[in-house]
Design a protein around this motif. Sequence first.
Motif, short mmCIF file in Angstrom:
data_model
loop_
_atom_site.label_atom_id
_atom_site.label_comp_id
_atom_site.label_asym_id
_atom_site.label_seq_id
_atom_site.Cartn_x
_atom_site.Cartn_y
_atom_site.Cartn_z
N LEU A 89 17.86 7.46 -0.88
CA LEU A 89 19.11 6.89 -0.37
C LEU A 89 20.09 6.66 -1.51
CD1 LEU A 89 17.56 4.03 1.85
CD2 LEU A 89 17.76 6.47 2.38
N GLN A 90 21.35 6.47 -1.16
CA GLN A 90 22.44 6.14 -2.10
C GLN A 90 22.74 7.33 -3.02
OE1 GLN A 90 24.52 3.63 -2.29
NE2 GLN A 90 23.59 2.26 -0.80
N SER A 91 23.96 7.84 -2.88
CA SER A 91 24.31 9.08 -3.59
C SER A 91 24.07 9.01 -5.10
CB SER A 91 25.75 9.46 -3.29
OG SER A 91 26.63 8.44 -3.70
N LEU A 92 24.45 7.91 -5.74
CA LEU A 92 24.26 7.86 -7.21
C LEU A 92 22.79 7.82 -7.57
CD1 LEU A 92 27.05 5.50 -8.63
CD2 LEU A 92 27.03 7.99 -8.39
N GLU A 129 26.50 8.96 15.11
CA GLU A 129 25.08 9.33 15.05
C GLU A 129 24.33 8.58 13.95
OE1 GLU A 129 25.51 13.86 16.90
OE2 GLU A 129 24.90 13.64 14.82
N GLN A 130 25.10 8.05 12.96
CA GLN A 130 24.46 7.27 11.89
C GLN A 130 23.89 5.95 12.41
OE1 GLN A 130 27.60 7.57 12.49
NE2 GLN A 130 28.91 6.01 11.60
N LEU A 131 24.36 5.53 13.60
CA LEU A 131 23.90 4.26 14.16
C LEU A 131 22.69 4.42 15.08
CD1 LEU A 131 27.39 2.68 15.06
CD2 LEU A 131 26.17 2.64 12.87
N ASN A 174 37.24 2.07 1.37
CA ASN A 174 37.86 3.00 2.31
C ASN A 174 36.85 3.70 3.20
OD1 ASN A 174 40.36 2.35 1.39
ND2 ASN A 174 40.57 4.08 0.02
N ASN A 175 35.65 3.15 3.25
CA ASN A 175 34.60 3.75 4.07
C ASN A 175 34.94 3.62 5.55
OD1 ASN A 175 32.24 4.90 4.81
ND2 ASN A 175 30.92 3.30 3.99
N LEU A 176 34.35 4.51 6.34
CA LEU A 176 34.66 4.55 7.78
C LEU A 176 34.46 3.19 8.45
CD1 LEU A 176 35.30 6.29 10.29
CD2 LEU A 176 32.84 6.80 10.45
N ARG A 177 33.36 2.50 8.13
CA ARG A 177 33.09 1.23 8.82
C ARG A 177 34.12 0.16 8.44
NH1 ARG A 177 27.16 0.24 6.31
NH2 ARG A 177 27.10 2.42 6.86
N VAL A 178 34.65 0.25 7.23
CA VAL A 178 35.69 -0.70 6.79
C VAL A 178 37.00 -0.41 7.52
CG1 VAL A 178 37.07 -1.43 4.80
CG2 VAL A 178 34.60 -1.06 4.55
N GLN A 234 22.36 3.09 7.53
CA GLN A 234 23.15 3.77 8.58
C GLN A 234 24.34 4.52 8.00
OE1 GLN A 234 23.58 0.07 10.91
NE2 GLN A 234 22.41 1.10 12.50
N CYS A 235 24.09 5.25 6.95
CA CYS A 235 25.15 6.08 6.39
C CYS A 235 24.52 7.34 5.78
CB CYS A 235 25.96 5.30 5.35
SG CYS A 235 24.98 4.66 4.02
N VAL A 236 25.37 8.30 5.47
CA VAL A 236 24.92 9.48 4.75
C VAL A 236 25.45 9.39 3.32
CG1 VAL A 236 24.74 10.99 6.75
CG2 VAL A 236 26.93 10.85 5.55
N PRO A 237 24.77 10.00 2.37
CA PRO A 237 23.68 10.96 2.50
C PRO A 237 22.30 10.31 2.48
CG PRO A 237 24.32 10.80 0.20
CD PRO A 237 25.22 9.86 0.96
N ARG A 264 32.60 15.80 6.12
CA ARG A 264 33.72 15.12 5.48
C ARG A 264 33.27 13.92 4.63
NH1 ARG A 264 37.50 14.46 9.94
NH2 ARG A 264 38.52 16.43 9.57
N SER A 265 32.01 13.62 4.61
CA SER A 265 31.52 12.47 3.83
C SER A 265 31.62 12.76 2.33
CB SER A 265 30.06 12.16 4.19
OG SER A 265 29.45 11.46 3.13
N SER A 266 32.38 11.94 1.63
CA SER A 266 32.51 12.20 0.19
C SER A 266 31.23 11.84 -0.55
CB SER A 266 33.72 11.46 -0.38
OG SER A 266 33.59 10.09 -0.21
#
Length: 210
Positions: A63-66, A37-39, A107-111, A50-53, A8-10
């Motif tokens: 790291l970092q999608s862009l 599991e990211q933690l 709108n990220n999960l941690r926020v 501590q995030c994907v991708p 579900r990670s955009s």
Amino acid sequence: MKLYSYFRSSAAYRVRIALNLKQLSYEIQPVHLVKNEQLLECYQTVNPSQCVPTLVDEDQSFLQSLSILEYLEERYPAISLLPDNIVTRSKVRAFAQAIACDIHPLNNLRVLKYLQHDLSLSDEQKKHWYQHWIIEGFNSLEAQLQDSNGQFCFGTQPTFADCCLIPQVYNAKRFKIDLSAFAKIESISQHCLTLPAFFNAAPEQQPDWE
Ligand SMILES: N[C@@H](CCC(=O)N[C@@H](CS)C(=O)NCC(=O)O)C(=O)O
């Protein structure tokens, strides 16, 4: 190649689309974000944010999608996801950044977790927060798409912009946002999802889908 991903990670969805469009093969290494599991320490060594991708290619981690999209573009340029024209290229990057830097981080999960657990916002307030930032961001995106042909964001081929837009539309629909005011966004999203590269990157098609 290996992609640390969550269905579900955009942000991971952006990279899955780019890999598919570039016809690169990769294996998915699921990281279950809701189970945190990211933690885990073992993942923190892979991705200190501590995030994907995270993309692993030729024993290097990216790291970092862009930044991963830029790496793929430079390393595997045969199928390009950036237009030739320098001005359009800048517009594509600006559009992708508007999603990845302006809309998504709010709108990220941690926020959302912080709003709920630390600031004690109710589910309803959290939903309003989410919808507010998407709608504000989509107003800007729709205006940037005025010259779009309704199939892709810029020009006649998919670009970084489409790689970022389709996952963000998925999130908007998941949070029941009415997209009828965003005709170009809706049209591009519908068209892209008819293409295998986009369809196969969707959350429902992932091995960790639940
Ligand atoms: N700017 C990062 C954002 C990555 C990101 O925030 N990923 C989310 C999933 S879409 C995540 O792993 N969140 C975990 C968390 O918030 O704990 C990128 O574009 O790669």
